[in-house]
Scaffold this active site. Structure first.
Site, mmCIF file in Angstrom:
data_model
loop_
_atom_site.group_PDB
_atom_site.id
_atom_site.type_symbol
_atom_site.label_atom_id
_atom_site.label_comp_id
_atom_site.label_asym_id
_atom_site.label_seq_id
_atom_site.Cartn_x
_atom_site.Cartn_y
_atom_site.Cartn_z
ATOM 1 N N ARG A 22 -4.779 -2.182 3.635
ATOM 2 C CA ARG A 22 -3.712 -2.817 2.869
ATOM 3 C C ARG A 22 -4.152 -4.214 2.475
ATOM 4 O O ARG A 22 -4.591 -4.988 3.332
ATOM 5 C CB ARG A 22 -2.460 -2.896 3.736
ATOM 6 C CG ARG A 22 -1.199 -2.716 2.962
ATOM 7 C CD ARG A 22 -0.031 -2.584 3.893
ATOM 8 N NE ARG A 22 0.152 -1.228 4.402
ATOM 9 C CZ ARG A 22 1.173 -0.863 5.142
ATOM 10 N NH1 ARG A 22 2.092 -1.747 5.472
ATOM 11 N NH2 ARG A 22 1.286 0.380 5.571
ATOM 12 N N SER A 116 3.188 0.985 1.672
ATOM 13 C CA SER A 116 4.418 1.227 2.426
ATOM 14 C C SER A 116 5.588 0.346 1.987
ATOM 15 O O SER A 116 6.027 0.417 0.855
ATOM 16 C CB SER A 116 4.120 1.068 3.908
ATOM 17 O OG SER A 116 5.214 1.459 4.668
ATOM 18 N N HIS A 117 6.036 -0.530 2.882
ATOM 19 C CA HIS A 117 7.219 -1.356 2.613
ATOM 20 C C HIS A 117 6.837 -2.719 2.047
ATOM 21 O O HIS A 117 7.718 -3.561 1.862
ATOM 22 C CB HIS A 117 8.002 -1.530 3.910
ATOM 23 C CG HIS A 117 7.103 -1.988 5.023
ATOM 24 N ND1 HIS A 117 6.304 -1.112 5.727
ATOM 25 C CD2 HIS A 117 6.830 -3.207 5.494
ATOM 26 C CE1 HIS A 117 5.592 -1.783 6.600
ATOM 27 N NE2 HIS A 117 5.880 -3.065 6.480
ATOM 28 N N ASP A 276 8.808 6.589 4.302
ATOM 29 C CA ASP A 276 8.681 7.024 5.698
ATOM 30 C C ASP A 276 9.609 6.243 6.627
ATOM 31 O O ASP A 276 9.857 6.660 7.746
ATOM 32 C CB ASP A 276 7.225 7.017 6.186
ATOM 33 C CG ASP A 276 6.563 5.670 6.050
ATOM 34 O OD1 ASP A 276 7.172 4.738 5.499
ATOM 35 O OD2 ASP A 276 5.398 5.546 6.499
ATOM 36 N N ARG A 277 10.129 5.096 6.153
ATOM 37 C CA ARG A 277 11.064 4.324 6.984
ATOM 38 C C ARG A 277 12.497 4.529 6.526
ATOM 39 O O ARG A 277 12.744 4.867 5.372
ATOM 40 C CB ARG A 277 10.774 2.838 6.861
ATOM 41 C CG ARG A 277 9.481 2.418 7.483
ATOM 42 C CD ARG A 277 9.380 0.912 7.419
ATOM 43 N NE ARG A 277 8.177 0.468 8.086
ATOM 44 C CZ ARG A 277 8.010 -0.742 8.584
ATOM 45 N NH1 ARG A 277 8.984 -1.632 8.483
ATOM 46 N NH2 ARG A 277 6.891 -1.070 9.175
ATOM 47 N N THR A 339 1.686 0.858 18.872
ATOM 48 C CA THR A 339 2.265 0.839 17.530
ATOM 49 C C THR A 339 1.389 1.608 16.550
ATOM 50 O O THR A 339 0.170 1.468 16.567
ATOM 51 C CB THR A 339 2.393 -0.628 17.067
ATOM 52 O OG1 THR A 339 3.363 -1.253 17.885
ATOM 53 C CG2 THR A 339 2.810 -0.715 15.616
ATOM 54 N N GLU A 359 10.479 1.232 16.709
ATOM 55 C CA GLU A 359 11.530 0.240 16.450
ATOM 56 C C GLU A 359 11.528 -0.219 14.996
ATOM 57 O O GLU A 359 12.498 -0.772 14.512
ATOM 58 C CB GLU A 359 11.380 -0.963 17.376
ATOM 59 C CG GLU A 359 10.011 -1.643 17.419
ATOM 60 C CD GLU A 359 9.527 -2.223 16.132
ATOM 61 O OE1 GLU A 359 10.336 -2.909 15.467
ATOM 62 O OE2 GLU A 359 8.358 -1.996 15.782
ATOM 63 N N SER A 360 10.398 0.016 14.311
ATOM 64 C CA SER A 360 10.237 -0.484 12.948
ATOM 65 C C SER A 360 10.828 0.486 11.918
ATOM 66 O O SER A 360 10.203 0.779 10.916
ATOM 67 C CB SER A 360 8.762 -0.724 12.667
ATOM 68 O OG SER A 360 8.043 0.472 12.906
ATOM 69 N N LYS A 371 6.039 9.598 9.773
ATOM 70 C CA LYS A 371 7.468 9.384 9.965
ATOM 71 C C LYS A 371 8.180 9.694 8.656
ATOM 72 O O LYS A 371 7.549 9.782 7.609
ATOM 73 C CB LYS A 371 7.756 7.991 10.476
ATOM 74 C CG LYS A 371 7.253 6.875 9.598
ATOM 75 C CD LYS A 371 7.491 5.533 10.295
ATOM 76 C CE LYS A 371 6.865 4.405 9.504
ATOM 77 N NZ LYS A 371 5.742 3.804 10.198
ATOM 78 N N ARG A 489 4.430 -10.523 15.915
ATOM 79 C CA ARG A 489 5.651 -9.761 16.189
ATOM 80 C C ARG A 489 6.039 -9.918 17.654
ATOM 81 O O ARG A 489 5.215 -9.784 18.549
ATOM 82 C CB ARG A 489 5.445 -8.286 15.877
ATOM 83 C CG ARG A 489 5.110 -8.032 14.413
ATOM 84 C CD ARG A 489 5.672 -6.706 13.945
ATOM 85 N NE ARG A 489 5.047 -6.260 12.715
ATOM 86 C CZ ARG A 489 5.419 -6.649 11.498
ATOM 87 N NH1 ARG A 489 6.399 -7.516 11.345
ATOM 88 N NH2 ARG A 489 4.796 -6.175 10.417
HETATM 89 C C1 G1P Z 1 4.298 -2.041 11.191
HETATM 90 C C2 G1P Z 1 5.231 -1.576 12.284
HETATM 91 C C3 G1P Z 1 4.722 -0.273 12.858
HETATM 92 C C4 G1P Z 1 4.517 0.753 11.757
HETATM 93 C C5 G1P Z 1 3.651 0.181 10.646
HETATM 94 C C6 G1P Z 1 3.557 1.119 9.460
HETATM 95 O O1 G1P Z 1 3.024 -2.297 11.718
HETATM 96 O O2 G1P Z 1 5.358 -2.547 13.298
HETATM 97 O O3 G1P Z 1 5.630 0.198 13.819
HETATM 98 O O4 G1P Z 1 3.901 1.906 12.267
HETATM 99 O O5 G1P Z 1 4.191 -1.053 10.195
HETATM 100 O O6 G1P Z 1 4.817 1.397 8.907
HETATM 101 P P1 G1P Z 1 2.520 -3.774 12.093
HETATM 102 O O7 G1P Z 1 2.650 -4.610 10.861
HETATM 103 O O8 G1P Z 1 3.432 -4.271 13.163
HETATM 104 O O9 G1P Z 1 1.105 -3.562 12.561
HETATM 105 ZN ZN ZN Z 2 6.354 3.113 4.748
#
Ligand code: G1P
Ligand code: ZN
Length: 536
Positions: A22, A116-117, A276-277, A339, A359-360, A371, A489
């Site tokens: 990413r 992703s997000h 996925d979230r 994670t 939790e995310s 997910k 985090r």
């Molecule tokens: C974050 C979330 C984690 C999730 C990931 C992808 O990763 O904390 O639970 O699997 O995004 O959606 P992080 O940025 O904390 O490594």
């Molecule tokens: Zn996503």
């Protein structure tokens, strides 16, 4: 068709993180950046002796995925891939629907073009998730090997044809994944019961955040479940998500969050960029993802797919232990993983679990290896329809049965990398057992190393865990998905059995714990006055 061997130079920043590679879109646009990473991923699979006959390419529709598509096709075919399924109109499809296609068509692997997000567009982020034949993200053994390969790559393969010709190669087939995915969901959940719930006057809102889930949501919720069309918000996918940060939490999905707090519908929800979230909201009530997993576990037998019971459930270690309390009572095994969804995949493959969550804002099951936001939403709709209870009633009942686990997650996004890493290094080595911080005494501090119970693969230092003598658990780690600076985090949980306190907000309840954590980690000391940018 001539195969071209094109010279390139390695990049030193292609280490895949929690969910693939990413980066800022601008970085991805550099000459050969994409090609180097794709070639390295394919080379690793080939060097492993893996089959690479059939491949899937999908994405959440973000810019410039569609422009990248012909380049990836040429590279794959030049490397010997015989069949490529391109998933989704304009390359827009939720990650779970793509995972389903990988499994259904027995593909040997796939690439999901998504960050992703994270925000999209020219000034946003882009990403590539490397998928395995099980339809899940590559394990660390593979991503580490890819990173090594990216550091030494000298050439990549391509074809001497135009981009247009690449899209019409015999090897390429375009697939719409929506029907397959909607059929799968219909086979798992009690659609007639959900339809009746809508017919009897219950109201719903779904926010697709201008990202990949809109068309799938319309097919499932509107066409098949008879929800009203205008209950689906921001349903048109856009390459830059219309400037929205497509992360379904109270901070970034404030449009639906605020509307639900004002009581606009009985049930509200949202999905992230690649679907996925999810975020779950009742009328005036926000459900934290850790409680979601507990709810799903408690009521799993109402779901036709889970009517025979759960094999086991898993949560990522930063997730609260609310699910443990439910599962213990029901005699169901709970696994704790680091994670990242890929750590669930081996447990799912080995049939040790068939439900899991983080939790995310993510939950999912064993029918795919990612997910799945819409799965979680249907799970809730199914529970609401079968119990006749409201979202708040369902969660509050669990609190009164098991006590409430107050939980908060704080993110410090895009902070100075060196400073964040210095805190991380300090926390790994510092010894504070028995030390007093104000009224709190530290019972123990440990570095969380994980040995996969199925593969025995060891993943070291996945976070630092601190317990106080009065039962507070603190978890700290650095994010593996950020693209600028570092993201720290922090996760805090505390068990409470006094019902009079259940209605407090987690933020208020954990206020003094937060002060303690600041002191142990030295956050203000290092950064000066600083507020977390996201609190869930
Ligand atoms: C974050 C979330 C984690 C999730 C990931 C992808 O990763 O904390 O639970 O699997 O995004 O959606 P992080 O940025 O904390 O490594
Ligand atoms: Zn996503």
């Amino acid at each position: 068709m001539d195969i071209l061997k094109i010279d390139t130079k390695p990049f030193d920043n292609q280490k895949p993180g929690t969910g693939g590679l990413r980066k800022q879109t601008k970085i991805f646009m550099q000459k050969n950046f994409l090609e180097n990473f794709i070639q390295s991923s394919i080379s690793v699979r080939k060097n492993n002796g893996d089959k690479i006959d059939t491949w899937v390419i999908g994405g959440d529709g973000r810019y410039p995925g569609i422009q990248f598509l012909p380049k990836i096709i040429k590279l794959l075919v030049a490397n010997g891939v015989k069949k490529i399924f391109v998933v989704g109109k304009e390359l827009v499809a939720p990650t779970p629907a793509i995972s389903n296609i990988i499994r259904k068509y027995n593909a040997d692997g796939g690439f999901i073009l998504s960050a992703s997000h994270n925000p999209g567009g020219e000034n946003g982020d882009f990403g590539i998730k490397v998928e395995m034949s099980n339809g899940g993200g590559a394990p660390e053994s593979i991503t580490n090997a890819i990173f090594e390969e990216t550091k030494k790559i000298q050439t990549y393969l391509s074809l001497d044809i135009s981009d247009e010709e690449a899209l019409s190669l015999d090897e390429v087939e375009f697939l719409d994944p929506i029907k397959d995915y909607a059929d799968l969901m219909e086979s798992m959940f009690d659609f007639p019961a959900i339809r009746d719930w809508f017919r009897s006057g219950h109201t719903f809102r779904f926010d697709a955040m201008n990202a990949s889930t809109g068309p799938t949501a319309i097919e499932i919720f509107v066409n098949r479940l008879e929800a009203k069309y205008d209950w689906i918000l921001n349903a048109k996918p856009m390459p830059d998500f219309g400037g929205v940060h497509p992360e379904p939490n109270p901070t970034y999905a404030s449009e639906i969050y605020d509307a639900m707090m004002e009581g606009v519908a009985d049930f509200g929800c949202a999905c992230d960029g690649d679907g996925d979230r999810n975020m779950i909201l009742g009328k005036g009530f926000y459900v934290i993802p850790s409680d979601c997993l507990a709810v799903m576990t408690k009521y799993h037998k109402l779901i036709p797919y889970y009517k025979d019971g759960l094999l086991g459930v898993a949560r990522s270690i930063p997730t609260s232990s609310a699910v443990d309390k439910v599962a213990d009572k029901m005699g169901i095994n709970v696994y704790n993983t680091p994670t990242g969804w890929k750590f669930f995949a081996t447990l799912l493959d080995a049939k040790k679990i068939n439900l899991c969550g983080e939790e995310s804002f993510g939950q999912g099951g064993d029918y795919i290896r990612e997910k799945d936001g819409i799965f979680a939403i249907l799970f809730w709709l199914n529970i609401l329809a079968k119990t006749g209870k409201s979202v708040a009633e369902i969660v509050k009942e669990i609190w009164s049965e098991n006590g409430r686990i107050f939980y908060s997650q704080y993110s410090y996004e895009g902070v100075d990398k060196e400073k964040a890493e210095a805190i991380w290094e300090k926390m790994k080595t510092i010894s504070i057992d028995g030390k007093m911080y104000g009224k709190f005494e530290i019972a123990s501090k440990e570095v969380f190393d994980y040995k996969d119970p199925v593969t025995s693969e060891v993943s070291k230092a996945q976070g630092v865990q601190i317990f106080t003598t009065d039962g507070i658990r603190i978890f700290f780690r650095l994010s593996g998905t950020g693209t600028v600076g570092a993201t720290m985090r922090l996760y805090i949980e505390k068990y409470e059995d006094n019902p009079e306190k259940f209605n407090l907000s987690a933020k208020d309840y954990l206020k003094d714990v937060y002060v303690l954590v600041d002191e142990i980690l030295g956050i203000s000391e290092t950064f000066g006055p600083i507020e977390p940018s996201a609190v869930n």
